[in-house]
Design a protein around this motif. Structure first.
Motif, mmCIF file in Angstrom:
data_model
loop_
_atom_site.group_PDB
_atom_site.id
_atom_site.type_symbol
_atom_site.label_atom_id
_atom_site.label_comp_id
_atom_site.label_asym_id
_atom_site.label_seq_id
_atom_site.Cartn_x
_atom_site.Cartn_y
_atom_site.Cartn_z
ATOM 1 N N UNK A 41 49.683 -18.999 -91.278
ATOM 2 C CA UNK A 41 48.638 -18.036 -91.649
ATOM 3 C C UNK A 41 47.269 -18.693 -91.802
ATOM 4 N N UNK A 42 47.207 -19.715 -92.634
ATOM 5 C CA UNK A 42 45.932 -20.388 -92.887
ATOM 6 C C UNK A 42 45.425 -21.089 -91.634
ATOM 7 N N UNK A 43 46.325 -21.754 -90.932
ATOM 8 C CA UNK A 43 45.932 -22.451 -89.705
ATOM 9 C C UNK A 43 45.330 -21.477 -88.696
ATOM 10 N N UNK A 44 45.981 -20.342 -88.531
ATOM 11 C CA UNK A 44 45.491 -19.349 -87.578
ATOM 12 C C UNK A 44 44.192 -18.704 -88.057
ATOM 13 N N UNK A 45 44.120 -18.368 -89.337
ATOM 14 C CA UNK A 45 42.909 -17.749 -89.876
ATOM 15 C C UNK A 45 41.700 -18.654 -89.679
ATOM 16 N N UNK A 46 41.857 -19.937 -89.951
ATOM 17 C CA UNK A 46 40.739 -20.869 -89.796
ATOM 18 C C UNK A 46 40.410 -21.109 -88.323
ATOM 19 N N UNK A 48 40.745 -18.840 -85.955
ATOM 20 C CA UNK A 48 40.018 -17.632 -85.549
ATOM 21 C C UNK A 48 38.593 -17.681 -86.100
ATOM 22 N N UNK A 49 38.457 -18.083 -87.362
ATOM 23 C CA UNK A 49 37.114 -18.153 -87.952
ATOM 24 C C UNK A 49 36.216 -19.110 -87.170
ATOM 25 N N UNK A 50 36.745 -20.264 -86.797
ATOM 26 C CA UNK A 50 35.953 -21.238 -86.042
ATOM 27 C C UNK A 50 35.455 -20.649 -84.735
ATOM 28 N N UNK A 57 29.235 -15.154 -85.378
ATOM 29 C CA UNK A 57 29.686 -14.081 -86.252
ATOM 30 C C UNK A 57 29.664 -14.554 -87.705
ATOM 31 N N UNK A 58 29.480 -13.614 -88.616
ATOM 32 C CA UNK A 58 29.453 -13.900 -90.048
ATOM 33 C C UNK A 58 30.866 -13.712 -90.600
ATOM 34 N N UNK A 103 36.160 -10.715 -92.758
ATOM 35 C CA UNK A 103 36.856 -11.443 -93.815
ATOM 36 C C UNK A 103 38.306 -11.667 -93.417
ATOM 37 N N UNK A 104 38.717 -12.923 -93.435
ATOM 38 C CA UNK A 104 40.076 -13.290 -93.044
ATOM 39 C C UNK A 104 40.829 -13.719 -94.291
ATOM 40 N N UNK A 105 41.926 -13.048 -94.607
ATOM 41 C CA UNK A 105 42.716 -13.404 -95.772
ATOM 42 C C UNK A 105 44.054 -13.985 -95.318
ATOM 43 N N UNK A 106 44.420 -15.128 -95.898
ATOM 44 C CA UNK A 106 45.669 -15.791 -95.531
ATOM 45 C C UNK A 106 46.543 -15.916 -96.767
#
Length: 205
Positions: A41-46, A48-50, A57-58, A103-106
């Motif tokens: 979850x966290x790996x994917x969220x970060x 995607x954010x990158x 994008x904000x 906003x990405x929540x993991x």
């Protein structure tokens, strides 16, 4: 706990969410990554954010471990505290939605009821549930913190997947098989979904 004080009144901002989205050049949304510990979850969220950041994008990631260092440092891991943790995160994510951010929540967020609660506090289309689907055996193999081993030895109570249930999403917007695809492939699937829904453009500028 619900605030019943009739003297507390919501103050409407003169700068609306639509104004912020127009300034940012993309729509705001909540991406809710859920799955077992070790599912990515966290790996994917970060990841995607990158990629979203590279498109100007904000964004911001609310990560389960990080939140428990501050906002939820007073909470444990029994069912009641987990429910309160998700309530807090959902409310923070809602505020960031109004701020115009993606906003990405993991969070493991193991219970459907709490995830549905988070979905219901925002408008339809603002909540995108992303199920990071991964076999328990693979999650245990990835367990760099040794949490599964401790849970199987009875050293960690209420551990999701071992001594506490995980209720998989029934109708998530996305199912990502994190044990079958590379991180790049998983992240691209999320970006493709966002672009297909018109949340971001091809360049996100």
């Amino acid at each position: 706990m619900r605030n019943e004080n009739n003297n507390v009144v919501w103050h409407q901002s003169q700068v609306t969410r639509a104004c912020r989205e127009a300034l940012n050049g993309h729509k705001s949304v909540i991406l809710w990554f859920t799955g077992l510990s070790g599912a990515g979850k966290s790996t994917l969220a970060h990841a995607v954010e990158k990629r979203l950041y590279e498109r100007k994008c904000h964004t911001f990631v609310l990560d389960g471990d990080n939140v428990r260092h501050g906002l939820s440092s007073d909470l444990g891991f029994d069912e009641a505290d987990r429910k309160e943790n998700i309530r807090r995160i959902a409310q923070v994510a809602k505020l960031m939605l109004e701020a115009g951010h993606i906003t990405l929540t993991a969070f493991i967020s193991p219970f459907r009821l709490e995830r549905n609660m988070a979905r219901q506090i925002v408008a339809e289309g603002d909540f995108i549930e992303i199920y990071c689907k991964c076999a328990l055996t693979v999650c245990e193999q990835r367990d760099v913190k040794g949490l599964y081993q401790k849970a199987r030895l009875g050293q960690i109570p209420n551990f999701t997947g071992i001594s506490s249930p995980y209720e998989a999403p029934e109708n998530p917007e996305l199912i990502i098989d994190t044990d079958r695809s590379s991180i790049d492939e998983c992240a691209q699937r999320v970006l493709d979904y966002l672009q297909g829904k018109g949340i971001i453009t091809a360049a996100c500028t």
